[in-house]
Motif scaffolding. Structure first.
Motif, PDB file in Angstrom:
ATOM      1  N   LYS A  15      28.405   2.421  51.962  1.00  0.00           N
ATOM      2  CA  LYS A  15      29.131   3.674  52.180  1.00  0.00           C
ATOM      3  C   LYS A  15      28.486   4.538  53.266  1.00  0.00           C
ATOM      4  CE  LYS A  15      26.944   6.464  48.547  1.00  0.00           C
ATOM      5  NZ  LYS A  15      27.209   7.299  47.375  1.00  0.00           N
ATOM      6  N   TRP A  16      27.196   4.403  53.474  1.00  0.00           N
ATOM      7  CA  TRP A  16      26.526   5.189  54.518  1.00  0.00           C
ATOM      8  C   TRP A  16      26.984   4.747  55.904  1.00  0.00           C
ATOM      9  CZ3 TRP A  16      24.803   9.587  53.246  1.00  0.00           C
ATOM     10  CH2 TRP A  16      24.252   9.801  51.983  1.00  0.00           C
ATOM     11  N   GLN A  17      27.158   3.452  56.046  1.00  0.00           N
ATOM     12  CA  GLN A  17      27.653   2.958  57.322  1.00  0.00           C
ATOM     13  C   GLN A  17      29.061   3.488  57.584  1.00  0.00           C
ATOM     14  OE1 GLN A  17      28.310  -1.286  57.686  1.00  0.00           O
ATOM     15  NE2 GLN A  17      27.516  -1.288  59.792  1.00  0.00           N
ATOM     16  N   MET A  18      29.877   3.524  56.548  1.00  0.00           N
ATOM     17  CA  MET A  18      31.227   4.038  56.674  1.00  0.00           C
ATOM     18  C   MET A  18      31.205   5.514  57.069  1.00  0.00           C
ATOM     19  SD  MET A  18      34.286   4.131  53.859  1.00  0.00           S
ATOM     20  CE  MET A  18      33.437   5.325  52.825  1.00  0.00           C
ATOM     21  N   ILE A  19      30.322   6.295  56.480  1.00  0.00           N
ATOM     22  CA  ILE A  19      30.210   7.723  56.786  1.00  0.00           C
ATOM     23  C   ILE A  19      29.794   7.932  58.244  1.00  0.00           C
ATOM     24  CG2 ILE A  19      28.889   9.818  56.293  1.00  0.00           C
ATOM     25  CD1 ILE A  19      28.829   8.895  53.346  1.00  0.00           C
ATOM     26  N   ILE A  20      28.816   7.134  58.689  1.00  0.00           N
ATOM     27  CA  ILE A  20      28.333   7.252  60.074  1.00  0.00           C
ATOM     28  C   ILE A  20      29.456   6.938  61.059  1.00  0.00           C
ATOM     29  CG2 ILE A  20      26.798   6.221  61.788  1.00  0.00           C
ATOM     30  CD1 ILE A  20      24.731   5.910  59.506  1.00  0.00           C
ATOM     31  N   TYR A  21      30.194   5.843  60.773  1.00  0.00           N
ATOM     32  CA  TYR A  21      31.303   5.494  61.661  1.00  0.00           C
ATOM     33  C   TYR A  21      32.376   6.590  61.683  1.00  0.00           C
ATOM     34  CZ  TYR A  21      29.826   0.736  62.842  1.00  0.00           C
ATOM     35  OH  TYR A  21      29.164  -0.345  63.354  1.00  0.00           O
ATOM     36  N   CYS A  22      32.646   7.169  60.534  1.00  0.00           N
ATOM     37  CA  CYS A  22      33.655   8.246  60.461  1.00  0.00           C
ATOM     38  C   CYS A  22      33.213   9.461  61.264  1.00  0.00           C
ATOM     39  CB  CYS A  22      33.916   8.637  59.012  1.00  0.00           C
ATOM     40  SG  CYS A  22      34.868   7.414  58.097  1.00  0.00           S
ATOM     41  N   ILE A  23      31.933   9.798  61.143  1.00  0.00           N
ATOM     42  CA  ILE A  23      31.403  10.952  61.891  1.00  0.00           C
ATOM     43  C   ILE A  23      31.493  10.700  63.393  1.00  0.00           C
ATOM     44  CG2 ILE A  23      29.298  12.253  62.413  1.00  0.00           C
ATOM     45  CD1 ILE A  23      28.535  11.933  59.435  1.00  0.00           C
ATOM     46  N   LEU A  24      31.095   9.479  63.816  1.00  0.00           N
ATOM     47  CA  LEU A  24      31.160   9.139  65.237  1.00  0.00           C
ATOM     48  C   LEU A  24      32.596   9.175  65.757  1.00  0.00           C
ATOM     49  CD1 LEU A  24      28.582   6.191  65.446  1.00  0.00           C
ATOM     50  CD2 LEU A  24      28.323   8.512  66.357  1.00  0.00           C
ATOM     51  N   PHE A  25      33.522   8.709  64.919  1.00  0.00           N
ATOM     52  CA  PHE A  25      34.933   8.709  65.295  1.00  0.00           C
ATOM     53  C   PHE A  25      35.442  10.145  65.476  1.00  0.00           C
ATOM     54  CE2 PHE A  25      39.471   8.672  64.147  1.00  0.00           C
ATOM     55  CZ  PHE A  25      39.953   7.808  65.129  1.00  0.00           C
ATOM     56  N   ILE A  26      35.051  11.018  64.551  1.00  0.00           N
ATOM     57  CA  ILE A  26      35.474  12.427  64.632  1.00  0.00           C
ATOM     58  C   ILE A  26      34.886  13.091  65.881  1.00  0.00           C
ATOM     59  CG2 ILE A  26      35.238  14.689  63.522  1.00  0.00           C
ATOM     60  CD1 ILE A  26      35.392  13.171  60.810  1.00  0.00           C
ATOM     61  N   ILE A  27      33.621  12.804  66.162  1.00  0.00           N
ATOM     62  CA  ILE A  27      32.977  13.366  67.349  1.00  0.00           C
ATOM     63  C   ILE A  27      33.686  12.891  68.618  1.00  0.00           C
ATOM     64  CG2 ILE A  27      30.866  13.308  68.748  1.00  0.00           C
ATOM     65  CD1 ILE A  27      29.288  13.269  66.112  1.00  0.00           C
ATOM     66  N   LEU A  28      34.034  11.610  68.656  1.00  0.00           N
ATOM     67  CA  LEU A  28      34.714  11.048  69.817  1.00  0.00           C
ATOM     68  C   LEU A  28      36.072  11.706  70.038  1.00  0.00           C
ATOM     69  CD1 LEU A  28      34.454   8.868  72.016  1.00  0.00           C
ATOM     70  CD2 LEU A  28      35.597   7.290  70.463  1.00  0.00           C
ATOM     71  N   ALA A  31      35.568  15.181  71.320  1.00  0.00           N
ATOM     72  CA  ALA A  31      35.172  15.197  72.730  1.00  0.00           C
ATOM     73  C   ALA A  31      36.384  15.018  73.637  1.00  0.00           C
ATOM     74  CB  ALA A  31      34.149  14.104  72.999  1.00  0.00           C
ATOM     75  N   PHE A  32      37.296  14.115  73.261  1.00  0.00           N
ATOM     76  CA  PHE A  32      38.503  13.913  74.062  1.00  0.00           C
ATOM     77  C   PHE A  32      39.354  15.185  74.091  1.00  0.00           C
ATOM     78  CE2 PHE A  32      37.947   9.222  73.605  1.00  0.00           C
ATOM     79  CZ  PHE A  32      38.023   8.913  74.952  1.00  0.00           C
ATOM     80  N   ILE A  33      39.477  15.833  72.931  1.00  0.00           N
ATOM     81  CA  ILE A  33      40.271  17.068  72.867  1.00  0.00           C
ATOM     82  C   ILE A  33      39.639  18.151  73.734  1.00  0.00           C
ATOM     83  CG2 ILE A  33      41.014  18.937  71.337  1.00  0.00           C
ATOM     84  CD1 ILE A  33      41.293  16.806  69.121  1.00  0.00           C
ATOM     85  N   TYR A  34      38.318  18.300  73.632  1.00  0.00           N
ATOM     86  CA  TYR A  34      37.611  19.329  74.401  1.00  0.00           C
ATOM     87  C   TYR A  34      37.748  19.087  75.905  1.00  0.00           C
ATOM     88  CZ  TYR A  34      33.758  21.879  76.530  1.00  0.00           C
ATOM     89  OH  TYR A  34      33.001  22.685  77.338  1.00  0.00           O
ATOM     90  N   LEU A  35      37.521  17.859  76.330  1.00  0.00           N
ATOM     91  CA  LEU A  35      37.603  17.544  77.749  1.00  0.00           C
ATOM     92  C   LEU A  35      39.027  17.713  78.278  1.00  0.00           C
ATOM     93  CD1 LEU A  35      35.296  14.399  77.889  1.00  0.00           C
ATOM     94  CD2 LEU A  35      34.787  16.685  78.774  1.00  0.00           C
ATOM     95  N   GLY A  36      39.988  17.470  77.409  1.00  0.00           N
ATOM     96  CA  GLY A  36      41.377  17.614  77.824  1.00  0.00           C
ATOM     97  C   GLY A  36      41.800  19.049  78.024  1.00  0.00           C
TER      98      GLY A  36
END
Length: 202
Positions: A15-28, A31-36
Motif C-alpha cells: 500500500k505504501w507503493q500505491m500511496i507514493i505513486y498516487c502522490i506523484l501522479f497528483i503532483i504531475l 504541475a501540468f495545470i500550473y504550467l498551463g
C-alpha cells in the motif's frame, strides 16, 4: 478435468507503493495545470516591436508604446514627448527622422501613441487630450477638434515647446519618399534639434 488456477498479480506490491505513486501522479497533474495557466509573454521589447511596425526606424530606437492615459499626462503638462501616429508610410518616414535627431541629441525615450481607434470610439481620455491641446489641434470641416497622424508633442515645464503636424495634411499625390527629400529632411532635423535641445535644458 484439471482446474487451471490463474495467479493474480498485484499492480502494487504494497500500500505504501500505491500511496507514493498516487502522490506523484497528483503532483504531475498539478504541475501540468500550473504550467498551463502561466502567462507567457512573447511580446517583443518596445524598440524591437516599433522597428517591426515601422521599417525605416532602426531597432535601437527611442520609442515606447503608451496608451491614452500616458499621452494625456504629457498633454496636461508633464514633461515628455509624444508621437501621435498610426501604421502608415507618413508616420514611418516621420518617426525615422524623429528617432535620428533624438538619438543625436541624447533623448532616450519618446512615447508613441496610436490614437486612431480611440478617436473612432470617442474614447473619453482621447477627448481629454484633444481638449488639453485645443490651441494646437486641427478642426475638421464640422468644427470638431481632432488629432491627425503624424503629430509630435513636446512638453516641458508646463509649456508646449512644439506641436508639429507638418505632414498630417499633405495634399496631392506626393509620396512621403518624395516629400522628405534632402532639403525638407534637413530642415526638419534642424527644427527638431533646436526643440529637443531646449527640452533637455529645461
Amino acid at each position: 478435468m484439471k482446474k487451471i488456477n490463474v495467479k493474480n498479480e498485484k499492480l502494487f506490491k504494497n500500500k505504501w507503493q500505491m500511496i507514493i505513486y498516487c502522490i506523484l501522479f497528483i503532483i504531475l497533474i498539478g504541475a501540468f495545470i500550473y504550467l498551463g495557466t502561466l502567462d507567457y509573454d512573447e511580446s517583443l521589447p518596445d524598440n524591437e516591436q516599433f522597428a517591426e511596425d515601422f521599417s525605416l526606424v532602426s531597432e535601437d530606437n527611442v520609442f515606447k508604446y503608451v496608451n491614452a492615459t500616458d499621452a494625456l499626462m504629457v498633454a496636461n503638462g508633464t514633461k515628455g514627448i509624444v508621437l501621435f501616429g498610426t501604421q502608415n508610410e507618413w508616420v514611418n518616414y516621420y518617426a525615422h527622422i524623429v528617432n535620428k535627431v533624438a538619438k543625436e541629441v541624447g533623448i532616450d525615450t519618446i512615447y508613441y501613441y496610436d490614437f486612431v481607434s480611440n478617436r473612432q470610439d470617442n474614447n473619453g481620455t482621447y477627448e481629454a487630450i484633444v481638449e488639453s491641446l485645443s490651441d494646437y489641434v486641427t478642426y475638421n470641416d464640422y468644427g470638431t477638434p481632432e488629432i491627425y497622424a503624424p503629430s509630435l508633442l513636446v512638453v516641458s515645464g508646463d509649456e508646449v515647446l512644439l506641436f508639429d503636424t507638418e505632414t498630417s495634411f499633405v495634399r496631392g499625390d506626393i509620396a512621403p519618399s518624395e516629400y522628405w527629400n534632402s532639403f525638407n529632411e534637413s530642415a526638419k532635423m534642424q527644427e527638431l534639434r533646436n526643440v529637443f535641445t531646449k527640452y533637455l535644458e529645461s
